[in-house]
Design an enzyme around this catalytic site. Structure first.
Site, PDB file in Angstrom:
ATOM      1  N   ARG A 264      32.745  59.630  55.344  1.00 38.73           N
ATOM      2  CA  ARG A 264      32.506  58.203  55.657  1.00 38.73           C
ATOM      3  C   ARG A 264      32.770  57.260  54.487  1.00 38.73           C
ATOM      4  O   ARG A 264      33.249  56.150  54.690  1.00 38.73           O
ATOM      5  CB  ARG A 264      31.061  58.009  56.139  1.00 38.73           C
TER       6      ARG A 264
ATOM      7  N   HIS B   3      17.586  55.793  69.845  1.00 45.52           N
ATOM      8  CA  HIS B   3      17.010  55.275  68.599  1.00 45.52           C
ATOM      9  C   HIS B   3      16.630  53.805  68.813  1.00 45.52           C
ATOM     10  O   HIS B   3      17.354  53.058  69.485  1.00 45.52           O
ATOM     11  CB  HIS B   3      18.056  55.272  67.467  1.00 45.52           C
TER      12      HIS B   3
ATOM     13  N   GLN C 233      13.759  56.899  65.166  1.00 44.01           N
ATOM     14  CA  GLN C 233      14.902  57.706  65.585  1.00 44.01           C
ATOM     15  C   GLN C 233      14.502  58.974  66.354  1.00 44.01           C
ATOM     16  O   GLN C 233      13.593  59.697  65.960  1.00 44.01           O
ATOM     17  CB  GLN C 233      15.743  58.091  64.357  1.00 44.01           C
TER      18      GLN C 233
ATOM     19  N   CYS D 195      24.548  57.079  63.304  1.00 49.25           N
ATOM     20  CA  CYS D 195      24.063  56.524  64.576  1.00 49.25           C
ATOM     21  C   CYS D 195      23.247  55.236  64.402  1.00 49.25           C
ATOM     22  O   CYS D 195      23.437  54.265  65.145  1.00 49.25           O
ATOM     23  CB  CYS D 195      23.232  57.572  65.305  1.00 49.25           C
TER      24      CYS D 195
END
Ligand code: A2P
Length: 340
Positions: free
Chosen positions: A102, A246, A160, A133
């Site tokens: 990432r 979440h 979450q 997420c």
């Protein structure tokens, strides 16, 4: 979309996200010519369904990607680090759900509602990263506000679901809950403490600065996706005993003043967002409503009365769908449509 069809591989096909990726390809009618379902040697021989066909799971190896156009990866960071470059060198484009790539400067990190143009950079390494997420749902909700009046600072606390940790964590919450309501001893293998009837302010590993890696992902990934290194983000990420979905309490300080009603009007028209904000009727985003669909729900929008330019809100989304599989398949759709 053009008439072209693509050879697809799903690495981690037996996992919670991998399974949903297969489902999203089907639901969204992605133009699949062939699909290869890959997992570890433990899963060889297992069958998974795709559009009515029972397909055998194959072991992920260095040879798996020959002839594959797009590989969706969700098989853990180590597997992605090792196999993504191998897949890319076979000419396939990898869309990777792990955190492995990432923050690589040569790998685009993409949320289609926010920075679809970044997909063009897939050419640098043949890899596109799918964000964390919690970051995805936050930037989907905040990007329209950022575009309208700028964001200086974000303070976020997350709630979450265990499915974000994978299948074993779903089983752990189920088993612990069943044990406790039957007054039996429970086991803990996935989390360091009991997750049933508890909240753990601890997601991913702790770092030297006292934050968790998940909390730092929310800062670093938000800046990369929004292409703005001046945004301040401070996060507290919490695992809660919820299976899917979440939620996040988000406070923002904007550059210019915006009223809560203007934020509502903006989000009502924003791509990928569903405004769920009718407090007179006790209507606000719930994890139970967010689960099983693809929109990011936003509600409880109100002025932060402690500062001149502040807004509070509550955001909920399906962490396995928009937080992972759907976002990856949306990236694949743009890639297929515009670049391949
Ligand atoms: P397997 O089921 O064979 O272990 P989850 O995050 O829900 O636990 O899923 C993880 C996914 O990643 C599963 O599909 C798992 O396959 C796959 N996986 C884990 N380790 C490897 C590996 N070394 N090689 C290939 N796939 C792996």
């Amino acid at each position: 979309m053009s008439e072209k069809k693509f050879n697809i591989a799903v690495a981690g096909a037996t996992g919670a996200v991998g399974n949903q990726m297969i489902e999203c390809l089907k639901e969204r009618n992605f133009p699949v010519k062939s699909i290869k379902l890959l997992a570890s040697s433990r899963s060889v021989g297992r069958k998974l369904r795709f559009k009515g066909d029972a397909l055998s799971v194959e072991e992920l190896t260095e040879e798996s990607f020959k002839g594959v156009d797009i590989a969706l990866f969700s098989a853990g960071g180590g597997t992605s680090l090792k196999f993504s470059p191998i897949a890319a060198s076979s000419g396939c484009v990898v869309i990777d759900n792990s955190s492995a790539w990432r923050m690589d400067a040569d790998v685009p990190l993409v949320v289609p509602e926010v920075n679809p143009h970044a997909i063009a950079d897939y050419k640098k390494k043949g890899i596109i990263a799918n964000p964390n997420c919690s970051t995805i749902q936050m930037v989907v909700a905040l990007n329209p506000i950022r575009k309208k009046c700028g964001i200086k600072r974000i303070v976020v606390s997350t709630y979450q679901a265990v499915s974000g940790t994978g299948k074993k964590a779903i089983d752990e919450l189920f088993d612990q809950t069943r044990a406790m309501i039957n007054f039996l001893d429970y086991k803990k293998n996935v989390y360091p403490h009991r997750i049933a009837f508890n909240c753990l302010p601890h997601i991913d590993v702790f770092l030297d600065n006292g934050y968790t890696k998940e909390e730092m992902k929310m800062l670093n990934e938000t800046r990369k996706i929004m292409e703005d290194n001046t945004i301040g983000v401070t996060a507290t990420t919490v695992r809660v005993p919820v299976f899917f979905g979440h939620a996040e309490s988000v406070n923002i300080e904007t550059q210019e003043y915006i009223s809560a009603s203007d934020v509502k009007a903006l989000l009502e028209k924003a791509p990928g967002v569903k405004l769920v904000d009718d407090i007179k009727n006790n209507i606000y985003p719930l994890q139970t409503d967010a689960a099983g669909q693809d929109l990011t729900m936003v509600g409880r929008i109100r002025q932060d009365e402690s500062i001149p330019n502040g807004i509070n809100m509550w955001i909920a989304a399906d962490n396995i769908r928009k937080g992972a599989a759907t976002n990856a398949v949306q990236i694949a759709e743009i890639l297929a449509d515009k670049y391949l």
